[in-house]
Design a protein around this motif. Structure first.
Motif, mmCIF file in Angstrom:
data_model
loop_
_atom_site.group_PDB
_atom_site.id
_atom_site.type_symbol
_atom_site.label_atom_id
_atom_site.label_comp_id
_atom_site.label_asym_id
_atom_site.label_seq_id
_atom_site.Cartn_x
_atom_site.Cartn_y
_atom_site.Cartn_z
ATOM 1 N N LEU A 1 26.112 -6.084 23.136
ATOM 2 C CA LEU A 1 25.290 -6.763 22.133
ATOM 3 C C LEU A 1 25.396 -6.071 20.786
ATOM 4 N N SER A 2 25.343 -6.865 19.733
ATOM 5 C CA SER A 2 25.257 -6.321 18.384
ATOM 6 C C SER A 2 23.881 -5.687 18.164
ATOM 7 N N ASN B 1 21.366 -8.219 17.206
ATOM 8 C CA ASN B 1 21.036 -9.334 18.100
ATOM 9 C C ASN B 1 19.555 -9.678 17.995
ATOM 10 N N THR B 2 19.266 -10.967 17.873
ATOM 11 C CA THR B 2 17.904 -11.401 17.570
ATOM 12 C C THR B 2 16.900 -11.054 18.663
ATOM 13 N N ALA C 1 20.958 -15.245 21.120
ATOM 14 C CA ALA C 1 22.169 -14.426 21.031
ATOM 15 C C ALA C 1 22.714 -14.283 19.617
ATOM 16 N N ASP C 2 22.021 -14.814 18.604
ATOM 17 C CA ASP C 2 22.513 -14.674 17.229
ATOM 18 C C ASP C 2 22.521 -13.211 16.793
ATOM 19 N N ASN C 3 23.506 -12.848 15.995
ATOM 20 C CA ASN C 3 23.525 -11.539 15.351
ATOM 21 C C ASN C 3 22.976 -11.712 13.943
ATOM 22 N N SER D 1 17.011 -18.587 17.156
ATOM 23 C CA SER D 1 18.442 -18.377 17.272
ATOM 24 C C SER D 1 19.164 -19.728 17.368
ATOM 25 N N TYR E 1 22.548 -19.032 22.427
ATOM 26 C CA TYR E 1 21.769 -18.452 23.533
ATOM 27 C C TYR E 1 22.685 -18.129 24.683
#
Length: 354
Positions: free
Chosen positions: A58-59, A62-63, A146-148, A155, A158
């Motif tokens: 994950l970044s 990540n939201t 799953a948005d960065n 988001s 997902y």
């Protein structure tokens, strides 16, 4: 390949199942070989895969790490004498997952994705369903943003994952609970009825304080007055007072428990008096003091039935009658165990067989 949604299957090169002692399993610490994964991108669910169980990448942006846009479920599979995997009420969990998702601005998950992902995963890892008494395969479906992106908005992408783990008992003994009258779990209009991670994060500190005082768990009360019982930390809560089973109604602040509903269904079927209504702290304490509180127990997926041995309130502990003499909760636990393992007729069609 599955004809309806097309699941790509990548099997693990080396199963870890021979490393597991199914007679000695800690809850939630051992994970099965595979997981089902799907992505929501460009307005649709896609990329259906069964992969070896592994860590995620994950970044830092990540939201879900920042704003907790996530929902999850918990259900169990059991093994019958023929070696089939019997999953208890999985489509009730599916409906609740989507109800939680709607509250958290997460797109609806189609039933065929859930059903086929779950079915194929359990088929592949059926050997991980233990057959030792008191054990089961815990199943954890969840969805997260799953948005960065660290701006505050829903988001746009997902990830949906199902993984499983063999488990033993969640509580190894009857529990001591404290009625919480300072901190609150949920408020009307909030997320109390959704199964989302933030609810549980907010409960950790009050639960930690209670554990330092010798209790296993809390019984939450309403956020306005703290006069009415709501639910316990990991389960719905029920009381038998004067031969009547009483439990608070579900709603904005109380999770709609699937084990809870199963207990109520069985009790009504057996002819017990059942009341779903507001129940005050005062009523419970008075019943404990005058001897009319015959049973108190939690109902949830992890524990099934968790007998309550002691209720703490306002600095005073109230011990309940011995567990061995509790008619209803012991009868319910036996019936549920037998339905889940195929030893009793499934008259309510609760079992999904794989």
């Amino acid at each position: 390949m599955i004809e309806t949604i097309g699941i790509e299957v990548q099997k693990t090169e080396q199963s870890r199942i021979k490393e597991i002692d199914f007679h000695n399993i800690d809850f939630g610490k051992v994970y099965s070989d595979h997981m089902f994964v799907a992505d929501f991108e460009d307005g649709e669910w896609k990329n259906f895969q069964i992969l070896p169980y592994a860590d995620l990448s994950l970044s830092p942006a990540n939201t879900v790490l920042h704003y907790s846009q996530s929902v999850f479920e918990g259900l169990k599979a059991y093994k019958n004498d023929k070696g089939d995997a019997l999953i208890f009420r999985p489509f009730d969990n599916f409906r609740r997952l989507n109800k939680s998702a709607a509250r958290m601005c997460i797109p609806e998950l189609p039933e065929e994705i859930y059903a086929e992902g779950l079915t194929e995963l359990i088929k592949l890892d059926k050997a991980w369903v233990p057959d030792v008494p008191g054990t089961s395969l815990y199943i954890r479906p969840f969805i997260f943003g799953a948005d960065n992106y660290i701006g505050i908005r829903p988001s746009t992408t997902y990830k949906f994952i199902i993984f499983t783990c063999p488990v033993g008992a969640y509580y190894s003994q009857p529990v001591r609970v404290k009625i919480e009258t300072k901190f609150s779990r949920a408020f009307e209009g909030g997320t109390g009825a959704a199964k989302t991670g933030g609810n549980y994060a907010a409960s950790l500190y009050p639960a930690k304080l209670a554990q330092e005082q010798g209790y296993h768990q809390l019984i939450w009360t309403d956020g306005k007055s703290h006069e009415y019982i709501e639910e316990s930390g990991t389960m719905n809560v029920m009381f038998v007072i004067n031969n009547t089973l009483i439990t608070p109604p579900t709603g904005d602040t109380i999770l709609h428990g699937i084990t809870r509903e199963s207990v109520l269904t069985l009790a009504r079927d057996w002819g017990y008096q059942v009341e779903e209504r507001k129940i005050s702290v005062r009523e419970v304490i008075d019943a404990a003091q005058n001897g009319t509180l015959q049973e108190a127990f939690g109902a949830g997926t992890a524990a099934t039935i968790a007998q309550i041995a002691t209720i703490g309130h306002d600095g005073q502990d109230y011990d309940l009658p011995p567990v061995e003499g509790r008619e209803l909760s012991n009868k319910v636990l036996k019936a549920l165990d037998e339905i889940k393992t195929g030893k009793r007729e499934d008259k309510f069609n609760w079992i999904y067989t794989v």
